[in-house]
Design an enzyme around this catalytic site. Structure first.
Site, PDB file in Angstrom:
ATOM      1  N   ASP A 165       0.787  -1.233   0.000  1.00  0.00           N
ATOM      2  CA  ASP A 165       0.000   0.000   0.000  1.00  0.00           C
ATOM      3  C   ASP A 165       0.825   1.292   0.000  1.00  0.00           C
ATOM      4  O   ASP A 165       1.780   1.408   0.766  1.00  0.00           O
ATOM      5  CB  ASP A 165      -0.868   0.073   1.264  1.00  0.00           C
ATOM      6  CG  ASP A 165      -1.548  -1.228   1.597  1.00  0.00           C
ATOM      7  OD1 ASP A 165      -1.478  -2.174   0.806  1.00  0.00           O
ATOM      8  OD2 ASP A 165      -2.145  -1.289   2.680  1.00  0.00           O
ATOM      9  N   GLN A 181       4.112   0.546   2.323  1.00  0.00           N
ATOM     10  CA  GLN A 181       4.317  -0.689   3.069  1.00  0.00           C
ATOM     11  C   GLN A 181       5.479  -1.439   2.431  1.00  0.00           C
ATOM     12  O   GLN A 181       5.472  -1.702   1.212  1.00  0.00           O
ATOM     13  CB  GLN A 181       3.039  -1.530   3.010  1.00  0.00           C
ATOM     14  CG  GLN A 181       1.878  -0.941   3.785  1.00  0.00           C
ATOM     15  CD  GLN A 181       2.029  -1.172   5.271  1.00  0.00           C
ATOM     16  OE1 GLN A 181       1.822  -2.263   5.761  1.00  0.00           O
ATOM     17  NE2 GLN A 181       2.406  -0.129   6.000  1.00  0.00           N
TER      18      GLN A 181
HETATM   19  N1  DQQ Z   1      -2.130  -3.905   3.823  1.00  0.00           N
HETATM   20  C1  DQQ Z   1      -3.535  -4.011   3.795  1.00  0.00           C
HETATM   21  C2  DQQ Z   1      -3.953  -3.077   4.878  1.00  0.00           C
HETATM   22  C3  DQQ Z   1      -2.883  -3.227   5.885  1.00  0.00           C
HETATM   23  C4  DQQ Z   1      -1.680  -3.404   5.065  1.00  0.00           C
HETATM   24  C5  DQQ Z   1      -4.034  -3.698   2.438  1.00  0.00           C
HETATM   25  C6  DQQ Z   1      -0.669  -4.288   5.664  1.00  0.00           C
HETATM   26  O1  DQQ Z   1      -5.168  -3.362   5.450  1.00  0.00           O
HETATM   27  O2  DQQ Z   1      -2.785  -2.154   6.761  1.00  0.00           O
HETATM   28  O3  DQQ Z   1      -3.167  -4.146   1.447  1.00  0.00           O
HETATM   29  O4  DQQ Z   1       0.429  -4.413   4.796  1.00  0.00           O
END
Ligand code: DQQ
Length: 613
Positions: A165, A181
């Site tokens: 994300d 992320q």
């Molecule tokens: N990725 C999800 C989210 C979370 C994150 C969506 C964790 O809900 O916070 O891809 O990597």
């Protein structure tokens, strides 16, 4: 001038101060000899000199400066017995051969190694070398990834390993910052950090040190999951989800957004609302209005469906739960399933409507949907539900922000189609979409368009006012072709059942990827089933319904970047796909029609330059 023995000079390095920090390392100096006027400060590692703009000196209690700012004309006064922290923003390959070279007015050029200082480091030593070994691995992997022909060249991606994300999108002091992320250890999900990059224009990105890592023993020990960035009292603040268990936390940024300090009182929301049986409790999206701060959080009610929890606060620290603003139905299948949990909500007003963007999870749902509706006194009343990108699971977890010129910009995560083993082998996974502008047209419809800044990537151009399409026609010699293309045109189907583009690849043109309009069904189709010839990436047929009124044209805007395809139709519909041609350099663009009377008007193709390598 007095000659000062190196042994004496070395004592200026504060024992035990050498440590890893940010993307590089730091150490402290204490001048215990005599006040000095420093006219140059250099650091060499082995044979290589570190760029002076990457060396930052800060004196206790004073503003710091970069070594590049120190010159004979603008010297730096180094008093005695004051601690100077030297922060180096890169990690050299052999940091055991560090040499300082200081030119002083009083004693001329002084050189000394700080290797001895390092040998005195006892407790931090193992950690230092462990982290150093990690950095070397990361750099090696990034070098390998750069050579991978399928790694995108103008889409933003992490230097190596896993990314998902987009997080904390913000324009700060004119510069765009993206966080994401990131698993810095492998090309697989896990160990969530926040990677960081900065850009002047949303197109050219410079990678920066990882902004946030899990803190051992802290609430985010299990990972720093998704969240957003806001400005509070002139300072940047992250609001993010810590795991496990899922709680909401804050981190405060320094002015350049490179260093972040986690709030001591974390978590600021320590558990889901009392009595609620939730599935997931994460991904805060926060905004402010005249009434204070608002937060929506992604969640789901067990056995019921996805839900969005709404909180309010005066100070970002204390949050009051107001209630769910919307709850879905996990048994719903029309117009499409909306899942058992909603991730990464985005909630904002655009034109006259409020938009709630949701990443759908569980119960057979995937992809990203949005509700439009009214939001009055904390109550959201939706009046429509739509798909945000017809790429299905290949476009996910988008985040939006408003930039300093008032534009709402959205970036999403594009997942891989390749198998987990192939991703690990490649050493990278995940890329971000090109930034997309969201707006409402005169009829109140959502418009999604590539940001105009992308035009700065345009290189060679091929233009035709009108092209009539036959069975298959490759662009003439000299027209742009290859792995990075932008195409714009107005497409008329005439009597043709199928009309569009084909990307042929390989020495014998044995792979083909088709982007076309299926006229009888009014569908935009991206067919990647013959793109790779590889069982690891079998491809798929992705479709998106088009609304083309008789006699009207379809305006297409297409971006190809090695393993990414993004197609924008009439500025309102988007289809994102991944494809894996074995040799993207060999891609050749062709035009084709099945049937007669098809034409492209105002047709342009550009080859696009790299933006982030
Ligand atoms: N990725 C999800 C989210 C979370 C994150 C969506 C964790 O809900 O916070 O891809 O990597």
């Amino acid at each position: 001038m007095a000659i000062i023995p190196e042994m004496v000079l070395r004592r200026m390095v504060v024992a035990g101060s050498l440590s890893l920090s940010g993307s590089g390392f730091k150490f402290d100096l204490r001048n215990n000899l005599a006040p000095a006027t420093v006219a140059a400060f250099r650091l060499t590692v082995g044979e290589n000199e570190i760029a002076q703009e990457r060396i930052y000196l800060s004196l206790a209690g004073q503003a710091g400066l970069y070594a590049s700012q120190i010159t004979a004309e603008t010297p730096f006064q180094l008093p005695m017995n004051v601690l100077v922290t030297v922060q180096v923003e890169e990690m050299p390959q052999y940091p055991d051969r560090l040499r300082i070279n200081v030119v002083t007015r009083e004693a001329g050029s002084l050189q000394f190694h700080i290797g001895g200082g390092l040998s005195k480091v006892k407790s931090g030593r193992t950690n230092f070398w462990r982290r150093l070994a990690w950095r070397l691995r990361y750099q090696r992997r990034a070098a390998k990834v750069r050579k991978d022909p399928q790694h995108p060249h103008f889409h933003f991606a992490a230097p190596a390993n896993w990314m998902n994300d987009p997080n904390g999108l913000i324009q700060w002091k004119g510069k765009y910052h993206i966080f994401y992320q990131h698993n810095p250890d492998a090309a697989e999900w896990g160990n969530m950090h926040w990677g960081h990059a900065v850009s002047p224009d949303l197109v050219h990105w410079q990678h920066l040190p990882i902004a946030m890592a899990p803190t051992p023993g802290g609430p985010d020990e299990g990972g720093c999951f998704s969240g957003c960035a806001v400005e509070y009292q002139g300072k940047p603040v992250f609001i993010y989800t810590a795991v496990f268990p899922e709680t909401q936390c804050l981190a405060f940024g320094l002015d350049d957004l490179r260093k972040w300090k986690k709030y001591k009182g974390n978590p600021v929301i320590s558990s889901p609302p009392e009595g609620m049986q939730v599935e997931g409790f994460r991904d805060p999206y926060v905004w402010r209005d005249q009434d204070g701060w608002h937060m929506v959080l992604g969640s789901g009610i067990r056995g019921v469906g996805g839900t969005i929890l709404y909180y309010r606060s005066k100070d970002l620290l204390n949050w009051q739960y107001i209630g769910p603003i919307l709850t879905g139905d996990l048994t719903r299948t029309t117009p499409f399933p909306t899942g058992s949990m909603w991730e990464c909500p985005q909630f904002f007003k655009l034109g006259n409507s409020w938009y709630l963007i949701l990443s759908l999870m569980g119960a057979g749902a995937f992809g990203v949907a949005y509700y439009r509706g009214d939001f009055v006194d904390g109550h959201f009343s939706p009046y429509s539900l739509s798909i945000l990108d017809y790429g299905g699971r290949f476009f996910y977890a988008p985040q939006t922000f408003v930039d300093q010129s008032g534009r709402r910009v959205m970036v999403g995560w594009l997942l891989e189609e390749r198998s987990p083993a192939a991703q690990l082998h490649a050493g990278w996974s995940g890329v971000h979409s090109i930034p997309r502008l969201l707006s409402e047209d005169a009829h109140g419809q959502l418009c999604i368009q590539p940001v105009p800044e992308l035009a700065s990537l345009r290189h060679a151009n091929y233009h035709k006012d009108q092209v009539f399409l036959g069975e298959l026609e490759c662009l003439p010699e000299g027209a742009p072709s290859g792995p990075q293309l932008e195409i714009t045109c107005s497409l008329f189907s005439g009597d043709a059942a199928e009309v569009g583009f084909v990307l042929l690849g390989g020495a014998q043109q044995e792979t083909s990827t088709r982007i076309y309009v299926d006229s009888p069904r009014s569908m935009l189709v991206v067919d990647t089933t013959c793109s790779s010839g590889n069982a690891d990436a079998p491809g798929r047929v992705a479709e998106c319904p088009l609304v083309i009124l008789p006699g009207h044209e379809l305006r297409l805007h297409i971006f190809i970047d090695r393993s990414v395809i993004e197609v924008f139709a009439n500025s309102s519909t988007v289809l994102t796909a991944r494809f894996y041609p074995p040799d993207p350099e060999s891609l050749h663009l062709g035009l084709y029609a099945r049937g007669s009377g098809a034409a492209l008007n105002d047709f342009d193709v550009w080859s696009l330059k790299d933006s982030n390598r």
